[in-house]
Design an enzyme around this catalytic site. Structure first.
Site, short mmCIF file in Angstrom:
data_model
loop_
_atom_site.label_atom_id
_atom_site.label_comp_id
_atom_site.label_asym_id
_atom_site.label_seq_id
_atom_site.Cartn_x
_atom_site.Cartn_y
_atom_site.Cartn_z
N GLY A 1 -1.15 8.83 4.78
CA GLY A 1 -1.52 7.21 5.20
C GLY A 1 -0.43 6.60 5.68
O GLY A 1 -0.61 5.88 6.92
N ASN B 1 8.82 5.74 11.59
CA ASN B 1 8.75 6.51 10.24
C ASN B 1 10.17 6.82 9.80
O ASN B 1 10.20 7.17 8.52
CB ASN B 1 8.08 7.70 10.71
CG ASN B 1 6.35 7.50 10.21
OD1 ASN B 1 5.93 6.80 9.67
ND2 ASN B 1 5.62 8.57 10.48
N TYR B 2 11.25 6.59 10.50
CA TYR B 2 12.56 6.74 9.74
C TYR B 2 13.13 5.15 9.59
O TYR B 2 13.88 4.75 10.12
CB TYR B 2 13.52 7.25 10.73
CG TYR B 2 13.24 8.71 10.81
CD1 TYR B 2 12.33 9.36 9.92
CD2 TYR B 2 13.69 9.51 11.90
CE1 TYR B 2 11.96 10.74 10.26
CE2 TYR B 2 13.50 10.84 12.14
CZ TYR B 2 12.52 11.74 11.06
OH TYR B 2 12.39 12.84 11.15
N SER C 1 0.72 5.64 -0.20
CA SER C 1 0.15 6.88 -0.02
C SER C 1 0.95 8.09 -0.50
O SER C 1 0.94 8.47 -1.63
CB SER C 1 -0.47 7.01 1.34
OG SER C 1 -1.46 6.41 1.72
N GLY C 2 1.94 8.44 0.22
CA GLY C 2 2.84 9.46 -0.17
C GLY C 2 4.13 9.08 -0.75
O GLY C 2 4.93 9.82 -1.50
N THR D 1 0.99 -1.04 -0.13
CA THR D 1 0.07 0.05 0.03
C THR D 1 0.72 1.25 0.10
O THR D 1 1.83 1.40 0.63
CB THR D 1 -0.90 0.12 1.33
OG1 THR D 1 -1.64 -1.14 1.38
CG2 THR D 1 -1.96 1.43 1.26
C1 LIG Z 1 11.52 14.19 2.70
C2 LIG Z 1 10.97 13.61 3.75
C3 LIG Z 1 10.30 14.11 4.86
C4 LIG Z 1 10.04 13.67 6.05
N1 LIG Z 1 9.67 14.65 7.03
C5 LIG Z 1 9.12 13.91 8.28
C6 LIG Z 1 8.59 14.61 9.48
O1 LIG Z 1 8.93 15.88 9.33
N2 LIG Z 1 8.22 14.26 10.49
C7 LIG Z 1 8.15 12.66 10.59
O2 LIG Z 1 7.21 12.15 11.60
N3 LIG Z 1 8.35 11.90 9.37
C8 LIG Z 1 8.91 12.44 8.43
N4 LIG Z 1 9.38 11.58 7.32
C9 LIG Z 1 9.19 10.37 7.42
C10 LIG Z 1 7.68 9.95 6.92
O3 LIG Z 1 6.77 10.27 8.07
C11 LIG Z 1 7.38 8.44 6.69
O4 LIG Z 1 8.62 8.23 5.36
C12 LIG Z 1 5.94 8.11 6.24
O5 LIG Z 1 5.94 6.56 6.61
C13 LIG Z 1 5.51 8.35 4.90
O6 LIG Z 1 4.25 8.18 4.60
P1 LIG Z 1 3.93 8.15 2.97
O7 LIG Z 1 2.49 7.91 3.00
O8 LIG Z 1 4.38 9.33 2.37
O9 LIG Z 1 4.69 7.13 2.67
P2 LIG Z 1 4.46 5.46 2.07
O10 LIG Z 1 5.66 5.07 1.39
O11 LIG Z 1 3.50 5.56 1.01
O12 LIG Z 1 4.01 4.52 3.14
C14 LIG Z 1 4.81 4.39 4.15
C15 LIG Z 1 4.59 2.88 4.95
O13 LIG Z 1 2.86 3.28 5.41
C16 LIG Z 1 2.43 2.14 4.69
N5 LIG Z 1 0.91 2.83 3.80
C17 LIG Z 1 1.01 3.77 3.17
N6 LIG Z 1 -0.24 4.17 3.14
C18 LIG Z 1 -0.87 3.50 3.81
C19 LIG Z 1 -2.35 3.15 3.99
N7 LIG Z 1 -3.19 4.15 3.53
N8 LIG Z 1 -2.77 2.45 4.81
C20 LIG Z 1 -1.83 1.67 5.48
N9 LIG Z 1 -0.82 1.54 5.39
C21 LIG Z 1 -0.28 2.33 4.38
C22 LIG Z 1 3.12 1.67 3.47
O14 LIG Z 1 2.97 0.41 3.08
C23 LIG Z 1 4.60 1.88 4.14
O15 LIG Z 1 4.87 0.67 4.95
C24 LIG Z 1 9.77 12.34 6.10
C25 LIG Z 1 10.19 11.65 5.03
C26 LIG Z 1 10.65 12.12 3.74
C27 LIG Z 1 11.38 11.25 2.84
#
Ligand SMILES: Cc1cc2nc3c(=O)[nH]c(=O)nc-3n(C[C@H](O)[C@H](O)[C@H](O)COP(=O)(O)OP(=O)(O)OC[C@H]3O[C@@H](n4cnc5c(N)ncnc54)[C@H](O)[C@@H]3O)c2cc1C
Length: 533
Positions: A179, A474-475, A108-109, A106
């Site tokens: 997400g 989240n890291y 989201s971002g 899955t």
């Molecule tokens: C440039 C950058 C800046 C960041 N800044 C911060 C910050 O300021 N603070 C902080 O806390 N973190 C920060 N992060 C880390 C970020 O919070 C995590 O990488 C987070 O998991 C990203 O969520 P996403 O939906 O974008 O990622 P994705 O890669 O889409 O998902 C991350 C994880 O969540 C799962 N997932 C995604 N969507 C769903 C859904 N709808 N239901 C169930 N599971 C799902 C995926 O399978 C994967 O395991 C940053 C990351 C980056 C790359």
């Protein structure tokens, strides 16, 4: 916005769901037919599915991948990318992936540090939630529903459209998807005042492995607890979150002060460790550290950036910094007053007067190659330890390694370790994000930089939390352990990484997983496994 009238209709769909059997010899036609059957509208769903023969497949796959280390022709590619528009498409994707023995990722971002939302070593489907972007803010009720494919920047923007005195405590980078972000905690500049994004989630819609659409009441408190901080991709697909908005003053103040070693940075960094978690909750001073060639005659030095959000005006900020951190010598000229929404643009790193609409721009990040890790610090690091860190920084290329130190205390120390799965609370002085990022040299130079950060992480072991050495989910960092992608993962194997992210909460997460997804359909290299010896 949460359309709970959908629940009975979707429950009907489930009654007619196909038995969950894996067929090894399926063809793309079988899979697409299954999706059409279960989504209720054949022509609509076929336009939302991409296979490697579609001309847009690579574009859709690559668009949200943040870590360029995984944007290579050699990375494993999905058999299908499904971009649902509504919940019946999500249901169909789950049911048909199970039926045809495909794993699901899955996304989201797409910001996962290790690419776990779009990589798999076995045949798989990406369920890309990017079309789920609706945000509905109720300023009177001080709540909002936000769909999982929305970004934090979009959430901030929509809140500010309705109210100048409401905000939300989530991440700094506007393109992060809610997400994954809320699933793992989610912190930003409001963390000391209001905690994490996940601390402020009050309801959610989730589709589970059986294809049931659940809300807080129907999923029960155990599963609702698990999805707020237990990490994405383990328990189901989050469709939307309901969040509690928080009050922010109409005027906040920001500053960023830079100091090099020649300007006493080591002493300032040491002092910051003693006070940053004890400051008033309204004051968040984070610290970014990197090495530059800006020392005397272009020599190598360390640069410490003290970046601050204060929930109030400049006069009272100056009073607080004069009494609690006089060594930093903050002056009125260093400070800028603005609205909270403007501060989100400031902390995202955009120049002043950048229009707020930048928060809606999903491609506003510069994609980079990176490998990151995290640590929690419970005792101040002595000056000799800091000097050892600087020495190691000077052995790497200028600007490639960086650290971000985020102060805890305040609200973070008041919330119990077991309130949600995120356990890093009272006693934490600050969190370190270890970063190594580069824009030139591509994956060819990755071994050098990755090896440097691993060795730096080893050096840091003596100064950071122990037994377990805590880390932030989240890291995501696969160096601390991972699951088998095929076959069972034993509880013991997963505990290695799970206890670092969740401490004692890991056991409860495994119990919830065992109850809601015993077949381990929602899985990846660091998903919570169901119990198995
Ligand atoms: C440039 C950058 C800046 C960041 N800044 C911060 C910050 O300021 N603070 C902080 O806390 N973190 C920060 N992060 C880390 C970020 O919070 C995590 O990488 C987070 O998991 C990203 O969520 P996403 O939906 O974008 O990622 P994705 O890669 O889409 O998902 C991350 C994880 O969540 C799962 N997932 C995604 N969507 C769903 C859904 N709808 N239901 C169930 N599971 C799902 C995926 O399978 C994967 O395991 C940053 C990351 C980056 C790359």
């Amino acid at each position: 916005m949460a359309n709970f009238t959908l629940l009975p209709r979707l429950a009907c769909l489930l009654l007619f769901a196909a038995p969950l059997v894996a067929f090894a010899t399926s063809t793309p036609d079988d899979f697409l037919q299954c999706l059409s059957l279960h989504s209720g509208n054949a022509s609509a769903i076929s336009k939302l599915v991409y296979t490697p023969i579609n001309s847009s497949y690579s574009f859709v796959l690559d668009i949200t991948i943040q870590n360029l280390r995984f944007l290579t022709p050699f990375a494993p590619k999905p058999n299908y990318i499904i971009t649902p528009l509504n919940i019946s498409h999500v249901l169909a994707a789950i049911l048909c992936s199970r039926r045809y023995g495909l794993q699901m990722r899955t996304r989201s971002g797409g910001h996962d540090y290790e690419g776990l939302s779009y990589l798999s070593e076995v045949p798989f489907v990406i369920l890309d939630m990017a079309n789920f972007q609706l945000i509905s803010v109720d300023a009177e009720d001080k709540t909002a529903w936000v769909q999982s494919g929305a970004t934090v920047g979009e959430l901030y923007y929509r809140i500010a459209e309705k109210s100048k005195t409401l905000g939300f405590p989530a991440g700094l980078c506007p393109t992060v998807g809610v997400g994954g972000h809320f699933s793992g905690g989610g912190y930003g500049t409001l963390l000391r005042k209001y905690g994490l994004a996940a601390d402020n989630v009050i309801d959610a819609q989730l589709v589970d492995a059986q294809g049931r659409l659940l809300d807080r009441e129907s999923m029960g408190e155990d599963l609702f607890w698990a999805i707020r901080g237990g990490g994405g991709g383990s328990f189901g697909v989050v469709v939307s979150w309901k969040v509690k908005l928080v009050p922010v003053p109409s005027t906040v103040t920001v500053f960023t002060i830079l100091r090099t070693l020649e300007q006493n940075a080591t002493k300032l960094v040491h002092q910051w460790q003693l006070i940053a978690n004890k400051l008033p909750d309204d004051l968040f001073i984070s610290l970014a550290l990197q090495s530059t060639n800006s020392g005397p005659n272009g020599t190598r030095t360390m640069q410490a950036s003290f970046s601050t959000l204060y929930l109030g005006g400049v006069d009272s900020l100056l009073e607080v910094t004069r009494s609690s951190f006089p060594e930093l010598n903050v002056t009125r000229q260093d400070c800028t007053e603005m609205s909270w929404i403007e501060s989100t643009v400031y902390f995202a790193g955009f120049p002043s007067r950048t229009p707020l609409e930048i928060l809606l721009n999903r491609s506003s990040d510069t994609k980079m190659f990176f490998k990151n890790k995290s640590d929690y610090v419970r005792e101040p690091i002595p000056e000799s330890g800091l000097e050892g860190m600087w020495k190691r920084y000077f052995e790497e290329d200028e600007g490639v390694p960086q650290m971000i130190w985020s102060p805890y205390g305040g609200k973070m120390a008041e919330i119990s370790e077991s309130a949600i799965p995120f356990p890093h609370r009272a006693g934490v002085l600050y969190k370190i994000q270890h970063i190594t990022l580069w824009t030139t040299g591509g994956n060819e130079v990755a071994p050098k930089h990755v090896s440097w950060i691993r060795s730096f992480y080893s050096y840091m072991a003596q100064y950071v939390s122990k037994s377990p050495r805590e880390a932030y989910i989240n890291y995501r960092d696969l160096d601390i352990g991972m699951n088998n992608v095929i076959g069972d993962t034993s509880y013991k194997q997963a505990s290695v990484w799970g206890k670092k992210y969740f401490k004692k909460n890991f056991n409860r997460l495994v119990r919830v997983k065992t109850a809601v997804d015993p077949d381990n359909f929602f899985r990846h290299k660091q998903s919570i496994p169901p119990f198995s010896f």
